[in-house]
Enzyme design. Structure first.
Site, PDB file in Angstrom:
ATOM      1  N   LYS A  97      12.833  60.781  26.429  1.00 43.28           N
ATOM      2  CA  LYS A  97      12.692  59.856  27.554  1.00 43.28           C
ATOM      3  C   LYS A  97      13.283  60.390  28.850  1.00 43.28           C
ATOM      4  O   LYS A  97      12.637  61.120  29.566  1.00 43.28           O
ATOM      5  CB  LYS A  97      13.248  58.488  27.187  1.00 43.28           C
ATOM      6  N   ASP A 129      20.101  59.272  17.121  1.00 39.82           N
ATOM      7  CA  ASP A 129      18.909  59.122  17.956  1.00 39.82           C
ATOM      8  C   ASP A 129      19.346  58.506  19.286  1.00 39.82           C
ATOM      9  O   ASP A 129      19.510  57.299  19.400  1.00 39.82           O
ATOM     10  CB  ASP A 129      17.881  58.243  17.250  1.00 39.82           C
ATOM     11  N   PHE A 184      14.234  51.627  15.424  1.00 37.09           N
ATOM     12  CA  PHE A 184      13.003  52.065  16.072  1.00 37.09           C
ATOM     13  C   PHE A 184      13.174  53.524  16.452  1.00 37.09           C
ATOM     14  O   PHE A 184      13.940  53.867  17.348  1.00 37.09           O
ATOM     15  CB  PHE A 184      12.666  51.246  17.315  1.00 37.09           C
TER      16      PHE A 184
END
Length: 413
Positions: free
Chosen positions: A265, A236, A151
């Site tokens: 984030k 990531d 994801f």
């Protein structure tokens, strides 16, 4: 005088807010039936005054908790000065932010963006351009190896290499240039790397897939393969990075430094969206003015908040909290796993991050999330019967124990 119908009169503030949201917003998410009005630390309060312990932390965007005083103060101070210049001009927070983020990562160059998906798109473009200009891959032939279950976001390019039908279906035609291999299978990854491969893009721990931790030695093996083959290793760390797993970056658990970090984030402290790609000058130096950009990327407000995040991470306090409280979290979850007869069928994770598979007889992950909501605990499901737990790193031992007691109660009832 207008009188409300019986149903309307009985509707709660929560019901009214949810109905209004569903009437005027597209259904890209399926939120739990709670409407948050305020929050502090690890706790949120809804529109009717009920309090809940947040064990999701905005998918790691809220690593430092809701309304962290240091981050709010940094944002307020910057709001009175300047919030946006665009990248048409320099501003007095940009250089320091890029310098300190590069130092935290042990790298040289930073390209700030806003959202995680933007940062991943930036990493893809960087790897391809590097492949053509530096590695000498023929134009249009560049390939990037990715992992099944990944994801990385939901843009058109990113869903092109997703293996999740829900994220991918009906959004074609898809962007070519990606090879998907099983996550954690080093032999498959090594076999997929060829002369046209420019990068391997991986999550050191797969978040959306259910907090999947790869086998020991996998990340080190990926680093070896990419170094030997002249391929970029792109990590990531949007969810796994910035303290969540007990180290600043999840790659550190295997002593690995990738060629490129993709961050987001928690970099914005739960205040503003901040993301970045961090790498060497030789890699990010392939860009020339006009070839990539973002109006809001690296804006003064984002840099001010990001600088405070970096200062907090440099103390090591939050990494230590994730290690210590994470051990407490996983010990309790292993008890619920038991000898195979407990309510949990699997427990995975690292630091203050866990994915738990619930015995199907207890219901779906969604149903369990809703039951936990009624007990004052906020978690979120993924992929059927899996729950993700990722409390803010500022959570206290007492609050963590309170939340785990309610999880145990619901799973045992």
């Amino acid at each position: 005088m207008t009188t409300l119908s019986g149903a309307a009169a009985r509707a709660t503030a929560t019901d009214r807010e949810i109905a209004a949201a569903e009437a005027h917003s597209a259904h890209n998410y399926h939120p739990l039936p709670v409407v948050v009005a305020s929050a502090e630390g690890a706790w949120v309060t809804d529109v009717e005054g009920r309090r809940y312990l947040d064990m999701l932390a905005g998918y790691s965007a809220l690593n430092f908790g809701h309304g962290n005083p240091r981050l709010i103060a940094a944002a307020k101070a910057q709001l009175d000065r300047v919030t946006l210049t665009s990248r048409a001009f320099h501003h007095d927070r940009f250089a320091r932010f890029c310098t300190e983020l590069a130092e935290l990562c042990g790298m040289e160059t930073v390209l700030p963006m806003n959202t995680g998906a933007e940062a991943v798109e930036t990493a893809v473009k960087t790897a391809r351009k590097w492949g053509y200009q530096v590695k000498g891959v023929p134009d249009g032939k560049a390939k990037i190896v990715v992992a099944a279950g990944n994801f990385h976001g939901r843009t058109t390019t990113i869903v092109s290499f997703s293996t999740d039908p829900e994220a991918r279906a009906d959004f074609g035609p898809y962007t070519p240039g990606f090879t998907v291999v099983p996550y954690g299978d080093l032999a498959a990854l090594e076999a997929a790397v060829d002369e046209f491969t420019v990068a391997v893009l991986l999550e050191p721990i797969q978040g959306e897939a259910g907090v999947l931790v790869p086998p020991d030695g996998y990340l080190a093996g990926v680093r070896r393969v990419t170094a030997e083959r002249g391929v970029l290793f792109v990590a990531d760390e949007i969810q796994s990075g910035l303290g969540r797993t007990g180290t600043t970056f999840a790659c550190e658990h295997e002593g690995v430094v990738p060629d490129m970090y993709v961050l987001g984030k928690a970099l914005g402290g739960g205040v503003v969206p901040v993301s970045a790609v961090v790498s060497s000058r030789a890699v990010l130096g392939v860009f020339r003015p006009g070839e990539h950009g973002s109006t809001f990327g690296g804006n003064p407000l984002a840099c001010a908040v990001g600088l405070e995040v970096l200062a907090m991470l440099r103390t090591g306090e939050y990494q230590e909290r994730a290690t210590t409280l994470g051990a407490r979290l996983h010990a309790e979850l292993r008890e619920l796993l038991g000898d195979g007869t407990g309510p949990l069928t699997a427990v995975r994770g690292r630091g203050l991050w866990a994915g738990i598979d619930v015995a199907p007889s207890l219901g779906t992950g969604r149903a369990l999330s809703e039951r936990l909501l009624t007990r004052g605990l906020l978690v979120k499901d993924t992929h059927g019967s899996t729950l993700r737990l990722a409390p803010p790193l500022v959570i206290t031992e007492e609050d963590l124990d309170w939340g785990l007691a309610r999880l145990r109660s619901v799973l045992s009832s």
